[in-house]
Design an enzyme around this catalytic site. Sequence first.
Site, mmCIF file in Angstrom:
data_model
loop_
_atom_site.group_PDB
_atom_site.id
_atom_site.type_symbol
_atom_site.label_atom_id
_atom_site.label_comp_id
_atom_site.label_asym_id
_atom_site.label_seq_id
_atom_site.Cartn_x
_atom_site.Cartn_y
_atom_site.Cartn_z
ATOM 1 N N ASP A 5 40.706 50.299 39.460
ATOM 2 C CA ASP A 5 40.561 50.874 38.218
ATOM 3 C C ASP A 5 39.938 52.500 38.509
ATOM 4 O OD1 ASP A 5 40.571 52.058 35.497
ATOM 5 O OD2 ASP A 5 39.118 50.444 34.818
ATOM 6 N N SER A 61 37.520 48.865 27.963
ATOM 7 C CA SER A 61 37.553 50.556 28.102
ATOM 8 C C SER A 61 36.812 50.991 27.029
ATOM 9 C CB SER A 61 39.110 50.582 27.659
ATOM 10 O OG SER A 61 39.410 51.896 28.345
ATOM 11 N N HIS A 96 42.661 48.361 35.407
ATOM 12 C CA HIS A 96 41.909 48.313 34.235
ATOM 13 C C HIS A 96 41.919 47.107 33.275
ATOM 14 C CE1 HIS A 96 40.050 51.409 31.402
ATOM 15 N NE2 HIS A 96 40.767 51.109 30.707
#
Length: 492
Positions: A428, A174, A455
């Site tokens: 995602d 991320s 994710h």
Amino acid sequence: MSVMSCVTVILLIDLVCSGQVLWRIKDHVHNIQQAKVKQHLTHATPKKGTIHQPVDHFDRQNDKTLPQTYFVNDVYWQRSDGPVFLYIGGEGPLSKFSVLFGHHVEMAERHGALLVALEHRFYGESINPDGLETDKLRDLSSQQALADLAAFHHYISQRFSLSHRNTWISFGGSYAGALSAWLRGKFPHLIYGAVASSAPVYAVLDFSSYNRVVGHSLTNEAVGGSKKCVAEVKGAFAAVEAALLMGNETEVGKEFGCCETPLKLEDKTELLHSLADVFMGTVQYNEQGVAFSIAELCDIMTNKSDPREEAYDRLVKLVMMYRARENLPCLDVSHEKLFLELNNTTATSSYRQWFYQTCTEFGFYQTCEDDSCPFSRRFTLQSQTELCSRLFNISQDSLLVSIDFTNQYYGGNQPQTQRVLYVNGNIDPWAALSVVWNETMADNDRVIFINGTAHCMDMNSEKSVNKPALHQARKRIEERVTTWLKSAALKI
Ligand SMILES: *[C@@H]1O[C@H](CO)[C@@H](O)[C@H](O)[C@H]1NC(C)=O
Ligand SMILES: *[C@@H]1O[C@H](CO)[C@@H](O)[C@H](O)[C@H]1NC(C)=O
Ligand SMILES: *[C@@H]1O[C@H](CO)[C@@H](O)[C@H](O)[C@H]1NC(C)=O
Ligand SMILES: *[C@@H]1O[C@H](CO)[C@@H](O)[C@H](O)[C@H]1NC(C)=O
Ligand SMILES: *[C@@H]1O[C@H](CO)[C@@H](O)[C@H](O)[C@H]1NC(C)=O
Ligand SMILES: *[C@@H]1O[C@H](CO)[C@@H](O)[C@H](O)[C@H]1NC(C)=O
Ligand SMILES: *[C@@H]1O[C@H](CO)[C@@H](O)[C@H](O)[C@H]1NC(C)=O
């Protein structure tokens, strides 16, 4: 706002946050993952330490420092010239699990690597002792974070008597995945290779593609979605909006279990946001232990076995189940309360700090103003950027300038990086801002695009999730890491 974060096992990586509900989902996924991790762990106590970094790496006149937490796990490290795997902390607290669990730890075991992890400045315990007032937040940025990592490299090298013979590989997911890629780009002499999982390296003010992907993933049959499902979701949101518009706030508030009746316009929008967050969170963290998976959610939204029920009623049911599963007594819909939480300079939620970074570096505002978005048109860019100005006195114009700078400085989603591996899942929504395969790409050696995952899924331990595509992807990641380690060894 939008939540990002990877919340991976241990790895609290995460990104942006949307509404309060999405932020809560993120925390919840994190907690589930930690509980899972604890079950698997028997041995190993990593070393925890603190280093003191300059508050501002770019101002030699400023001699203030900031405490920063790190973890070291040296149980796999056998040779003094063995590799070093650096796990990068993101926009949340870092735990010892960052060096105990996850795919990078499994690889460290096989490659005899020293595992080190650094918490991001201004999150968790690594907070400026002066607090989180706006003028103090000026020292919170990805550039300072990269300088922290470079200083940490130096510190660890001294402590463990490392030399150029020790090959450093960085990992992150991320926002921290973006840091991993950027660290390699800006400090290639320190970091030999980087894995960047679900890394939104492209900053954007209006992140409308987030909800486009959410809509798309809800139609994806491979994960239990369908066109019917999205149609029902659209219908349900339209019905909620109509009811709110026609003065039925009291009923609506009761039916969805709101903490207070959404009478004000901004509270109505907040309610719609909270409802949308349930869907956004489900997609972003599909099959990672959130209240529902996409398949379950779509089963509920398309269940027409009771002909008296409309899409609206099924949404009511879904939210009731959601609250029960998440132990949520009621749904917060007060915009003012949200504002006060973001304005709170002593709160521990990380929410304020991350929001500041969206206002000064990344944008990432998950809007819903185009047709592809299944939720409410009320999620406008304006409603989100207003908060930057109210909280931090940052105008939309200066936001645009900052975002532009971020992309110029790091290279956006067409970076000129070598030995950086970008890993994404096609479910995602954040993949839209990462480096993914494209026909014009000369080689596809630097991207892995996983069919059917959300994710940061690749960062979890191989034991925890088993999908053939995911297994295959992890194998390819390790092959790449192995290749890097071999080529580094040849150079030495
Ligand atoms: C992804 O997987 C699904 C089945 O799980 C399959 O139907 C689909 O063709 C795959 N897509 C790609 C691009 O490989
Ligand atoms: C408003 O609430 C009343 C009473 O529950 C209901 O009969 C009516 O259909 C509702 N109107 C809308 C637009 O939902
Ligand atoms: C569909 O709804 C009915 C009653 O409303 C319920 O009994 C049934 O279990 C539901 N099916 C699914 C798959 O959720
Ligand atoms: C927000 O916080 C600042 C100080 O950090 C304070 O001066 C201001 O009054 C707060 N705003 C509101 C609406 O509470
Ligand atoms: C800020 O958050 C802390 C911790 O959650 C809380 O105790 C405090 O009352 C809050 N301050 C304000 C001004 O809301
Ligand atoms: C807000 O920013 C403007 C323009 O940068 C500046 O002129 C003004 O003084 C700032 N206001 C506050 C309260 O800091
Ligand atoms: C593929 O990449 C090129 C530049 O590398 C870019 O101009 C183009 O828009 C991309 N195409 C797609 C479909 O993303």
